[in-house]
Scaffold this motif. Structure first.
Motif, PDB file in Angstrom:
ATOM      1  N   UNK A 167       0.824  -1.205   0.000  1.00  0.00           N
ATOM      2  CA  UNK A 167       0.000   0.000   0.000  1.00  0.00           C
ATOM      3  C   UNK A 167       0.862   1.260   0.000  1.00  0.00           C
ATOM      4  N   UNK A 168       1.941   1.248   0.772  1.00  0.00           N
ATOM      5  CA  UNK A 168       2.830   2.410   0.826  1.00  0.00           C
ATOM      6  C   UNK A 168       3.534   2.591  -0.513  1.00  0.00           C
ATOM      7  N   UNK A 169       3.990   1.503  -1.124  1.00  0.00           N
ATOM      8  CA  UNK A 169       4.632   1.612  -2.436  1.00  0.00           C
ATOM      9  C   UNK A 169       3.648   2.123  -3.482  1.00  0.00           C
ATOM     10  N   UNK A 170       2.394   1.709  -3.362  1.00  0.00           N
ATOM     11  CA  UNK A 170       1.372   2.169  -4.296  1.00  0.00           C
ATOM     12  C   UNK A 170       1.097   3.651  -4.097  1.00  0.00           C
ATOM     13  N   UNK A 171       1.012   4.086  -2.841  1.00  0.00           N
ATOM     14  CA  UNK A 171       0.830   5.513  -2.560  1.00  0.00           C
ATOM     15  C   UNK A 171       2.025   6.314  -3.052  1.00  0.00           C
ATOM     16  N   UNK A 172       3.213   5.736  -2.933  1.00  0.00           N
ATOM     17  CA  UNK A 172       4.415   6.401  -3.451  1.00  0.00           C
ATOM     18  C   UNK A 172       4.322   6.561  -4.967  1.00  0.00           C
ATOM     19  N   UNK A 173       3.797   5.540  -5.646  1.00  0.00           N
ATOM     20  CA  UNK A 173       3.619   5.626  -7.095  1.00  0.00           C
ATOM     21  C   UNK A 173       2.568   6.672  -7.462  1.00  0.00           C
ATOM     22  N   UNK A 174       1.555   6.822  -6.643  1.00  0.00           N
ATOM     23  CA  UNK A 174       0.554   7.869  -6.876  1.00  0.00           C
ATOM     24  C   UNK A 174       1.198   9.240  -6.698  1.00  0.00           C
ATOM     25  N   UNK A 179      -9.305   6.053  -1.055  1.00  0.00           N
ATOM     26  CA  UNK A 179      -9.111   7.224  -0.186  1.00  0.00           C
ATOM     27  C   UNK A 179      -7.795   7.150   0.582  1.00  0.00           C
ATOM     28  N   UNK A 180      -7.502   6.022   1.231  1.00  0.00           N
ATOM     29  CA  UNK A 180      -6.268   5.898   2.015  1.00  0.00           C
ATOM     30  C   UNK A 180      -5.016   6.086   1.161  1.00  0.00           C
ATOM     31  N   UNK A 181      -4.880   5.412   0.016  1.00  0.00           N
ATOM     32  CA  UNK A 181      -3.668   5.644  -0.781  1.00  0.00           C
ATOM     33  C   UNK A 181      -3.510   7.099  -1.243  1.00  0.00           C
ATOM     34  N   UNK A 182      -4.624   7.751  -1.578  1.00  0.00           N
ATOM     35  CA  UNK A 182      -4.522   9.151  -2.001  1.00  0.00           C
ATOM     36  C   UNK A 182      -4.150  10.065  -0.832  1.00  0.00           C
ATOM     37  N   UNK A 183      -4.708   9.816   0.355  1.00  0.00           N
ATOM     38  CA  UNK A 183      -4.322  10.610   1.531  1.00  0.00           C
ATOM     39  C   UNK A 183      -2.843  10.427   1.842  1.00  0.00           C
ATOM     40  N   UNK A 184      -2.389   9.190   1.825  1.00  0.00           N
ATOM     41  CA  UNK A 184      -0.980   8.920   2.091  1.00  0.00           C
ATOM     42  C   UNK A 184      -0.097   9.498   0.994  1.00  0.00           C
ATOM     43  N   UNK A 185      -0.542   9.413  -0.251  1.00  0.00           N
ATOM     44  CA  UNK A 185       0.235   9.987  -1.355  1.00  0.00           C
ATOM     45  C   UNK A 185       0.363  11.500  -1.207  1.00  0.00           C
ATOM     46  N   UNK A 186      -0.721  12.153  -0.810  1.00  0.00           N
ATOM     47  CA  UNK A 186      -0.649  13.597  -0.587  1.00  0.00           C
ATOM     48  C   UNK A 186       0.337  13.943   0.514  1.00  0.00           C
ATOM     49  N   UNK A 203       0.554   7.512 -11.048  1.00  0.00           N
ATOM     50  CA  UNK A 203      -0.585   6.579 -11.024  1.00  0.00           C
ATOM     51  C   UNK A 203      -1.825   7.314 -10.525  1.00  0.00           C
ATOM     52  N   UNK A 204      -2.975   7.026 -11.107  1.00  0.00           N
ATOM     53  CA  UNK A 204      -4.247   7.626 -10.692  1.00  0.00           C
ATOM     54  C   UNK A 204      -5.321   6.556 -10.648  1.00  0.00           C
ATOM     55  N   UNK A 205      -5.259   5.643  -9.673  1.00  0.00           N
ATOM     56  CA  UNK A 205      -6.220   4.539  -9.618  1.00  0.00           C
ATOM     57  C   UNK A 205      -7.607   4.994  -9.169  1.00  0.00           C
ATOM     58  N   UNK A 206      -8.598   4.251  -9.584  1.00  0.00           N
ATOM     59  CA  UNK A 206      -9.974   4.521  -9.183  1.00  0.00           C
ATOM     60  C   UNK A 206     -10.442   3.573  -8.083  1.00  0.00           C
TER      61      UNK A 206
END
Length: 140
Positions: free
Chosen positions: A46-53, A71-78, A58-61
């Motif tokens: 999940x953290x690696x995915x948020x890093x990719x965002x 929501x969680x990956x986007x919050x962490x990515x921000x 990456x812009x997953x739906x």
């Protein structure tokens, strides 16, 4: 501080002191083993995915599981984008969200109680959330 001096303070000061105490309790219970408990498992992906965002475009739906929202990956990515990439940051961010949940539980406990019992109800509700084992383990 004597109980008489505490009762003579305005209600908002008593609420602020009680909230600070509950949040401090939650922090003291969560902080010592923040980076080691629980053991790192699926959160790595999940953290690696948020890093990719945050940095890879990456812009997953959906989440990694299609039945969860992103929501969680986007919050962490921000957060990663604003503060920078760090191995400690995801758990620190989760800790802040967990403390926010404790504070919101404190507020809800106060709102649901009768006026003369608001401070006690808020403190008990916040303390229950602050000392809840599952919340302390997962939300930090």
């Amino acid at each position: 501080m004597s109980a008489l001096r505490l009762r003579s303070r305005p209600a908002h000061v008593r609420f602020a002191l009680a909230l600070a105490g509950v949040l401090l309790l939650a922090l003291v219970l969560r902080l010592p083993n923040l980076q080691v408990v629980p053991h790192v498992t699926d959160e790595t992906s999940e953290v690696l995915w948020a890093h990719d965002i945050a940095f890879g475009g990456a812009r997953p739906l959906t989440h990694l599981d299609s039945y969860n929202g992103p929501a969680w990956p986007y919050l962490l990515a921000g957060t990663l984008h604003l503060i920078g990439s760090s191995s400690e940051l995801p758990r620190q961010f989760t800790l802040l969200l967990g403390l926010a949940a404790v504070g919101l539980t404190f507020a809800l406990g106060g709102l649901l109680a009768a006026e003369e019992n608001r401070l006690a109800a808020a403190t008990v509700a916040g303390a229950f959330m602050a000392t809840n084992f599952t919340h302390a383990l997962v939300g930090s």
